[in-house]
Design a protein around this motif. Structure first.
Motif, PDB file in Angstrom:
ATOM      1  N   THR A 236     -16.229  -2.977  -7.292  1.00 25.12           N
ATOM      2  CA  THR A 236     -16.743  -2.755  -8.114  1.00 25.12           C
ATOM      3  C   THR A 236     -17.004  -4.131  -8.818  1.00 25.12           C
ATOM      4  OG1 THR A 236     -17.519  -0.381  -8.273  1.00 25.12           O
ATOM      5  CG2 THR A 236     -17.968  -1.609 -10.230  1.00 25.12           C
ATOM      6  N   ILE A 237     -15.309  -4.167  -9.920  1.00 26.90           N
ATOM      7  CA  ILE A 237     -15.360  -5.417 -10.028  1.00 26.90           C
ATOM      8  C   ILE A 237     -16.010  -7.041  -9.779  1.00 26.90           C
ATOM      9  CG2 ILE A 237     -13.253  -6.941 -11.645  1.00 26.90           C
ATOM     10  CD1 ILE A 237     -12.081  -4.284 -12.018  1.00 26.90           C
ATOM     11  N   ALA A 238     -15.797  -6.817  -8.700  1.00 27.27           N
ATOM     12  CA  ALA A 238     -15.246  -7.951  -7.535  1.00 27.27           C
ATOM     13  C   ALA A 238     -17.404  -8.004  -7.324  1.00 27.27           C
ATOM     14  CB  ALA A 238     -15.116  -7.754  -6.033  1.00 27.27           C
ATOM     15  N   MET A 239     -17.953  -6.972  -7.147  1.00 28.64           N
ATOM     16  CA  MET A 239     -19.961  -7.352  -7.224  1.00 28.64           C
ATOM     17  C   MET A 239     -19.336  -7.848  -8.652  1.00 28.64           C
ATOM     18  SD  MET A 239     -20.742  -6.541  -4.111  1.00 28.64           S
ATOM     19  CE  MET A 239     -19.527  -5.553  -2.240  1.00 28.64           C
TER      20      MET A 239
ATOM     21  N   ALA B 214     -10.909 -12.844  -3.690  1.00 28.51           N
ATOM     22  CA  ALA B 214     -11.735 -12.326  -2.529  1.00 28.51           C
ATOM     23  C   ALA B 214     -12.895 -13.305  -3.478  1.00 28.51           C
ATOM     24  CB  ALA B 214     -12.251 -11.059  -2.604  1.00 28.51           C
ATOM     25  N   ALA B 215     -13.859 -12.175  -4.523  1.00 28.03           N
ATOM     26  CA  ALA B 215     -14.879 -12.969  -4.782  1.00 28.03           C
ATOM     27  C   ALA B 215     -15.525 -14.399  -4.819  1.00 28.03           C
ATOM     28  CB  ALA B 215     -15.552 -12.020  -5.784  1.00 28.03           C
ATOM     29  N   ILE B 216     -14.279 -14.795  -5.149  1.00 27.03           N
ATOM     30  CA  ILE B 216     -13.870 -16.277  -5.838  1.00 27.03           C
ATOM     31  C   ILE B 216     -14.273 -16.985  -4.031  1.00 27.03           C
ATOM     32  CG2 ILE B 216     -12.883 -18.116  -7.223  1.00 27.03           C
ATOM     33  CD1 ILE B 216     -11.694 -16.057  -8.682  1.00 27.03           C
ATOM     34  N   VAL B 217     -13.523 -16.850  -3.414  1.00 25.52           N
ATOM     35  CA  VAL B 217     -13.298 -17.542  -2.155  1.00 25.52           C
ATOM     36  C   VAL B 217     -14.975 -17.225  -1.779  1.00 25.52           C
ATOM     37  CG1 VAL B 217     -13.060 -17.614  -0.284  1.00 25.52           C
ATOM     38  CG2 VAL B 217     -11.037 -17.762  -2.142  1.00 25.52           C
TER      39      VAL B 217
ATOM     40  N   GLY C  68     -24.218   2.133  -3.039  1.00 24.33           N
ATOM     41  CA  GLY C  68     -24.082   0.659  -2.450  1.00 24.33           C
ATOM     42  C   GLY C  68     -22.802   1.377  -1.747  1.00 24.33           C
ATOM     43  N   GLY C  69     -21.472   2.920  -1.482  1.00 22.16           N
ATOM     44  CA  GLY C  69     -20.762   3.062  -2.079  1.00 22.16           C
ATOM     45  C   GLY C  69     -19.841   1.866  -1.661  1.00 22.16           C
ATOM     46  N   HIS C  70     -19.468   1.578  -2.944  1.00 19.92           N
ATOM     47  CA  HIS C  70     -17.974   0.813  -3.524  1.00 19.92           C
ATOM     48  C   HIS C  70     -16.272   1.561  -3.979  1.00 19.92           C
ATOM     49  CE1 HIS C  70     -20.263  -1.346  -6.332  1.00 19.92           C
ATOM     50  NE2 HIS C  70     -21.614  -1.893  -5.704  1.00 19.92           N
ATOM     51  N   LEU C  71     -16.499   3.387  -4.235  1.00 21.46           N
ATOM     52  CA  LEU C  71     -15.793   3.876  -4.093  1.00 21.46           C
ATOM     53  C   LEU C  71     -14.251   3.272  -4.246  1.00 21.46           C
ATOM     54  CD1 LEU C  71     -16.437   5.609  -0.503  1.00 21.46           C
ATOM     55  CD2 LEU C  71     -17.347   6.119  -2.979  1.00 21.46           C
ATOM     56  N   ASN C  72     -14.135   2.678  -5.489  1.00 21.20           N
ATOM     57  CA  ASN C  72     -12.999   1.089  -5.579  1.00 21.20           C
ATOM     58  C   ASN C  72     -13.403   0.010  -6.193  1.00 21.20           C
ATOM     59  OD1 ASN C  72     -10.889  -0.758  -5.244  1.00 21.20           O
ATOM     60  ND2 ASN C  72     -10.702  -0.381  -2.938  1.00 21.20           N
TER      61      ASN C  72
ATOM     62  N   ALA D 169     -23.738  -5.337 -14.719  1.00 13.73           N
ATOM     63  CA  ALA D 169     -22.069  -5.306 -16.012  1.00 13.73           C
ATOM     64  C   ALA D 169     -22.189  -4.230 -16.489  1.00 13.73           C
ATOM     65  CB  ALA D 169     -21.972  -7.196 -17.017  1.00 13.73           C
ATOM     66  N   SER D 170     -23.602  -3.851 -17.437  1.00 12.17           N
ATOM     67  CA  SER D 170     -23.733  -2.813 -17.789  1.00 12.17           C
ATOM     68  C   SER D 170     -23.457  -1.286 -17.081  1.00 12.17           C
ATOM     69  CB  SER D 170     -25.158  -2.581 -18.380  1.00 12.17           C
ATOM     70  OG  SER D 170     -26.001  -2.982 -17.740  1.00 12.17           O
ATOM     71  N   SER D 171     -23.265  -1.158 -15.772  1.00 13.67           N
ATOM     72  CA  SER D 171     -23.031   0.096 -14.597  1.00 13.67           C
ATOM     73  C   SER D 171     -21.614  -0.306 -13.663  1.00 13.67           C
ATOM     74  CB  SER D 171     -23.634  -0.767 -13.657  1.00 13.67           C
ATOM     75  OG  SER D 171     -23.368  -1.815 -12.708  1.00 13.67           O
ATOM     76  N   VAL D 172     -20.833  -0.806 -14.717  1.00 13.20           N
ATOM     77  CA  VAL D 172     -19.552  -0.893 -14.080  1.00 13.20           C
ATOM     78  C   VAL D 172     -18.445  -0.098 -14.800  1.00 13.20           C
ATOM     79  CG1 VAL D 172     -17.267  -2.470 -14.638  1.00 13.20           C
ATOM     80  CG2 VAL D 172     -19.285  -3.455 -14.015  1.00 13.20           C
TER      81      VAL D 172
END
Length: 235
Positions: free
Chosen positions: A68-71, A227-230, A60-64, A79-82
């Motif tokens: 990752t936390i937002a996703m 951002a994820a919440i909104v 998914g190209g998070h790089l950040n 959650a296990s992949s975080v």
């Protein structure tokens, strides 16, 4: 590639090209010395494009970590992949910084300005005010992740070229919001290279500015979660 390997490679490329352009502009006797802020912001945008484009199909190209936390909050990844994501991002950021140092080793030796050396690894505020600096990082990361979430939404027609508009968002953030703090907008981008600044032999290098280091970690996480919440409320 698995998640860890993909994020490690992608983040290493992100930092190699991103901190590489900073080194090219700030270190003495480079071809790009004194190239200016436009060169840096454009270089960072292209670094994001390269890193995301190479890894988007694999992880998914998070790089950040903020992404990752937002996703994870939105349930888009387990959650296990975080842990795999963030471990790859941190180690990739450290590897990318090592490669920048190897590329510009002679120029670090020719540079006396310790602030310029640190800037090729991590960010710092133009005016040091922890609360304002934290807010700036949160706002910049909110813009990044809010925009990226809409690009990845099912209604979007961007498809495989998602990396390009994400890079353009980063370019806009750098040009418009990068002045106060240098727009880390990514905990791994700042913390991993800061660790390498403390480790690598740079000659006269000064402090790694650990008193500031929590701001480009916490600010992006706060901005990303907001951002994820909104986004979750709107979509």
């Amino acid at each position: 590639m698995n998640i860890f390997t993909s994020e490690l490679i992608g983040t290493a490329i992100l930092i190699l090209l991103g901190n590489g352009v900073v080194a090219n502009v700030l270190l003495n006797k480079t071809k790009g010395n004194n190239g200016g802020w436009i060169v840096i912001t454009f270089g960072w945008a292209m670094a994001v494009f390269a890193g995301v484009f190479i890894t988007s199909a694999h992880s998914g190209g998070h790089l950040n970590p903020a992404v990752t936390i937002a996703m994870a909050y939105l349930g888009k990844i387990s959650a296990s992949s975080v842990g795999q994501y963030i471990a790859g991002q941190m180690l990739g950021a450290m590897l990318g910084s090592l490669l920048v140092w190897l590329s510009y080793k002679q120029h670090y030796e020719q540079t006396e300005d310790t602030g310029a050396k640190l800037a090729t690894f991590s960010t710092g505020p133009a005016i040091r005010n922890p609360i304002n600096n934290l807010i700036t990082e949160a706002i910049g990361t909110f813009v990044l992740i809010f925009g990226a979430l809409f690009l990845s939404a099912p209604a979007s027609s961007v498809g495989s070229l998602e990396a390009l508009p994400v890079a353009l968002i980063v370019l806009a953030i750098g040009l418009s919001l990068g002045g106060p703090t240098g727009y880390a907008i990514n905990p791994a981008r700042d913390l991993g290279p800061r660790i390498m600044h403390a480790i690598l032999p740079l000659g006269k290098k000064g402090s790694s500015d650990w008193s500031y280091s929590w701001i480009p970690v916490l600010g992006p996480i706060i901005g990303g979660l907001l951002a994820a919440i909104v986004f979750d409320l709107l979509v």
